[in-house]
Design a protein around this motif. Structure first.
Motif, PDB file in Angstrom:
ATOM      1  N   HIS B  18       0.680  -1.367   0.121  1.00 40.54           N
ATOM      2  CA  HIS B  18       0.108   0.030  -0.034  1.00 40.54           C
ATOM      3  C   HIS B  18       0.787   1.419   0.083  1.00 40.54           C
ATOM      4  O   HIS B  18       0.815   1.936   1.046  1.00 40.54           O
ATOM      5  CB  HIS B  18      -0.954  -0.131   1.032  1.00 40.54           C
ATOM      6  N   GLY B  19       1.793   1.276  -0.904  1.00 39.77           N
ATOM      7  CA  GLY B  19       2.479   2.599  -1.107  1.00 39.77           C
ATOM      8  C   GLY B  19       3.375   2.925  -0.038  1.00 39.77           C
ATOM      9  O   GLY B  19       3.657   3.842   0.362  1.00 39.77           O
ATOM     10  N   GLN B  20       4.300   1.733   0.410  1.00 36.96           N
ATOM     11  CA  GLN B  20       5.224   2.067   1.561  1.00 36.96           C
ATOM     12  C   GLN B  20       4.685   2.745   2.824  1.00 36.96           C
ATOM     13  O   GLN B  20       5.406   3.582   2.899  1.00 36.96           O
ATOM     14  CB  GLN B  20       6.215   2.595   0.762  1.00 36.96           C
ATOM     15  N   ILE B  21       3.603   2.742   3.103  1.00 37.70           N
ATOM     16  CA  ILE B  21       2.961   3.221   4.454  1.00 37.70           C
ATOM     17  C   ILE B  21       3.986   3.149   5.590  1.00 37.70           C
ATOM     18  O   ILE B  21       4.316   2.005   5.670  1.00 37.70           O
ATOM     19  CB  ILE B  21       1.590   3.039   4.827  1.00 37.70           C
ATOM     20  N   SER B  22       4.458   4.205   5.936  1.00 39.56           N
ATOM     21  CA  SER B  22       5.494   4.031   7.275  1.00 39.56           C
ATOM     22  C   SER B  22       4.837   3.120   8.554  1.00 39.56           C
ATOM     23  O   SER B  22       3.606   3.273   8.749  1.00 39.56           O
ATOM     24  CB  SER B  22       5.999   5.283   7.645  1.00 39.56           C
ATOM     25  N   GLN B  23       5.552   2.701   9.365  1.00 42.71           N
ATOM     26  CA  GLN B  23       5.112   2.161  10.542  1.00 42.71           C
ATOM     27  C   GLN B  23       4.413   3.384  11.466  1.00 42.71           C
ATOM     28  O   GLN B  23       3.270   3.062  12.124  1.00 42.71           O
ATOM     29  CB  GLN B  23       6.113   1.549  11.335  1.00 42.71           C
ATOM     30  N   GLN B  24       5.113   4.568  11.474  1.00 41.93           N
ATOM     31  CA  GLN B  24       4.492   5.757  12.383  1.00 41.93           C
ATOM     32  C   GLN B  24       3.098   5.828  11.739  1.00 41.93           C
ATOM     33  O   GLN B  24       2.150   6.259  12.517  1.00 41.93           O
ATOM     34  CB  GLN B  24       5.398   6.940  12.077  1.00 41.93           C
ATOM     35  N   ALA B  25       2.962   6.115  10.322  1.00 35.42           N
ATOM     36  CA  ALA B  25       1.841   6.492  10.016  1.00 35.42           C
ATOM     37  C   ALA B  25       0.674   5.302  10.135  1.00 35.42           C
ATOM     38  O   ALA B  25      -0.278   5.801  10.368  1.00 35.42           O
ATOM     39  CB  ALA B  25       1.879   6.704   8.394  1.00 35.42           C
ATOM     40  N   LEU B  26       1.136   4.285  10.173  1.00 32.72           N
ATOM     41  CA  LEU B  26       0.068   3.064  10.355  1.00 32.72           C
ATOM     42  C   LEU B  26      -0.215   3.149  11.780  1.00 32.72           C
ATOM     43  O   LEU B  26      -1.405   2.975  12.145  1.00 32.72           O
ATOM     44  CB  LEU B  26       0.527   1.813   9.983  1.00 32.72           C
ATOM     45  N   GLY B  27       0.455   3.424  12.769  1.00 30.93           N
ATOM     46  CA  GLY B  27       0.452   3.540  14.002  1.00 30.93           C
ATOM     47  C   GLY B  27      -0.474   4.597  14.225  1.00 30.93           C
ATOM     48  O   GLY B  27      -1.339   4.345  15.076  1.00 30.93           O
ATOM     49  N   ASP B  28      -0.255   5.784  13.808  1.00 36.53           N
ATOM     50  CA  ASP B  28      -1.080   6.967  13.965  1.00 36.53           C
ATOM     51  C   ASP B  28      -2.448   6.797  13.473  1.00 36.53           C
ATOM     52  O   ASP B  28      -3.453   6.983  14.275  1.00 36.53           O
ATOM     53  CB  ASP B  28      -0.626   8.292  13.306  1.00 36.53           C
ATOM     54  N   ALA B  29      -2.689   5.783  12.593  1.00 34.89           N
ATOM     55  CA  ALA B  29      -3.923   5.617  11.922  1.00 34.89           C
ATOM     56  C   ALA B  29      -4.590   4.874  12.637  1.00 34.89           C
ATOM     57  O   ALA B  29      -6.111   4.754  12.606  1.00 34.89           O
ATOM     58  CB  ALA B  29      -3.611   5.053  10.407  1.00 34.89           C
ATOM     59  N   VAL B  30      -3.883   3.788  13.417  1.00 29.16           N
ATOM     60  CA  VAL B  30      -4.751   2.708  14.106  1.00 29.16           C
ATOM     61  C   VAL B  30      -4.902   3.098  15.700  1.00 29.16           C
ATOM     62  O   VAL B  30      -5.253   2.492  16.511  1.00 29.16           O
ATOM     63  CB  VAL B  30      -4.417   1.380  13.703  1.00 29.16           C
ATOM     64  N   GLY B  31      -4.177   4.075  15.897  1.00 27.43           N
ATOM     65  CA  GLY B  31      -3.964   4.583  17.515  1.00 27.43           C
ATOM     66  C   GLY B  31      -3.096   3.820  18.295  1.00 27.43           C
ATOM     67  O   GLY B  31      -3.272   3.456  19.391  1.00 27.43           O
ATOM     68  N   VAL B  32      -1.730   3.206  17.710  1.00 25.17           N
ATOM     69  CA  VAL B  32      -0.926   2.771  18.594  1.00 25.17           C
ATOM     70  C   VAL B  32       0.358   3.631  18.238  1.00 25.17           C
ATOM     71  O   VAL B  32       0.535   4.260  17.205  1.00 25.17           O
ATOM     72  CB  VAL B  32      -0.735   1.157  18.398  1.00 25.17           C
TER      73      VAL B  32
END
Lengths: 134, 72
Positions: B18-32
């Motif tokens: 999914h376009g190299q979404i970063s760990q930080q961005a994923l964490g922010d998106a899901v609340g962790v």
């Protein structure tokens, strides 16, 4: 390293330094009123804790503001639970020493020592769980 | 050494797809935190059901497309 892991490391160091300072004060007057070593110890813990938390918050302002997530809450809870066992053992040992050497002052110092050791254990367990999983 | 949970996941693979979404961005998106995403990817932490659904929804797939059960 996460903000909470840094915080756990620094607070463990603060409690260790303050604990050694308290033991040093007690060793220089074991029979003296307990308020003597207690006040400077509490002051040192407050000053060092506030100082390190300010430094951590300034260096990582976003993380400092964020609430603990589900994994961090689990780690904090588990470390607290296990450190409670350390505290219980320390308190029983303090009681046992009091039975053999009945001194109210020394009982106070041993109980406070157990609290300090349990607090250090809690921070180190947090670090362990942050690093190794749980 | 703590026992690893018997749950596998494709979080890293899906991030890359999914376009190299970063760990930080994923964490922010899901609340962790980013560290929790890292722990999940390394198999050191099994997320809650809520976070599992949030991660799956973030990638537009079902939970079973992200997480699996290792062994029997």
């Amino acid at each position: 390293m996460s903000f909470r892991e840094k915080s756990a490391w620094t607070m463990a160091a603060v409690m260790l330094v303050a604990g050694v300072f308290y033991a040093w004060l007690v060793s220089h007057g074991p029979g003296a009123p307990v308020i003597g070593p207690l006040v400077p110890y509490v002051m040192l813990v407050i000053i060092l804790s506030v100082a390190v938390q300010i430094v951590l918050a300034v260096t990582s302002p976003k993380e400092a503001q964020a609430a603990a997530d589900e994994r961090e809450r689990l780690i904090l809870w588990r470390a607290g639970q296990l450190s409670g066992i350390v505290l219980a053992v320390g308190l029983v040992a303090s009681g046992a020493v009091y039975v053999m050497l009945p001194s109210g002052n020394m009982l106070f110092h041993h109980v406070l020592g157990a609290l300090i050791v349990a607090q250090i254990a809690e921070y180190l367990l947090q670090v362990y769980f942050f690093r190794r999983g749980h | 050494m703590p026992k690893r949970p018997p749950i596998t996941n494709r979080v890293r693979e899906l991030r890359e797809q999914h376009g190299q979404i970063s760990q930080q961005a994923l964490g922010d998106a899901v609340g962790v935190t980013r560290q929790t995403i890292i722990a999940i990817e390394q198999g050191r932490y099994s997320p809650s059901l809520e976070t599992s659904f949030r991660i799956a929804r973030q990638f537009g797939v079902g939970v079973e497309d992200v997480f699996g059960w290792e062994g029997e």
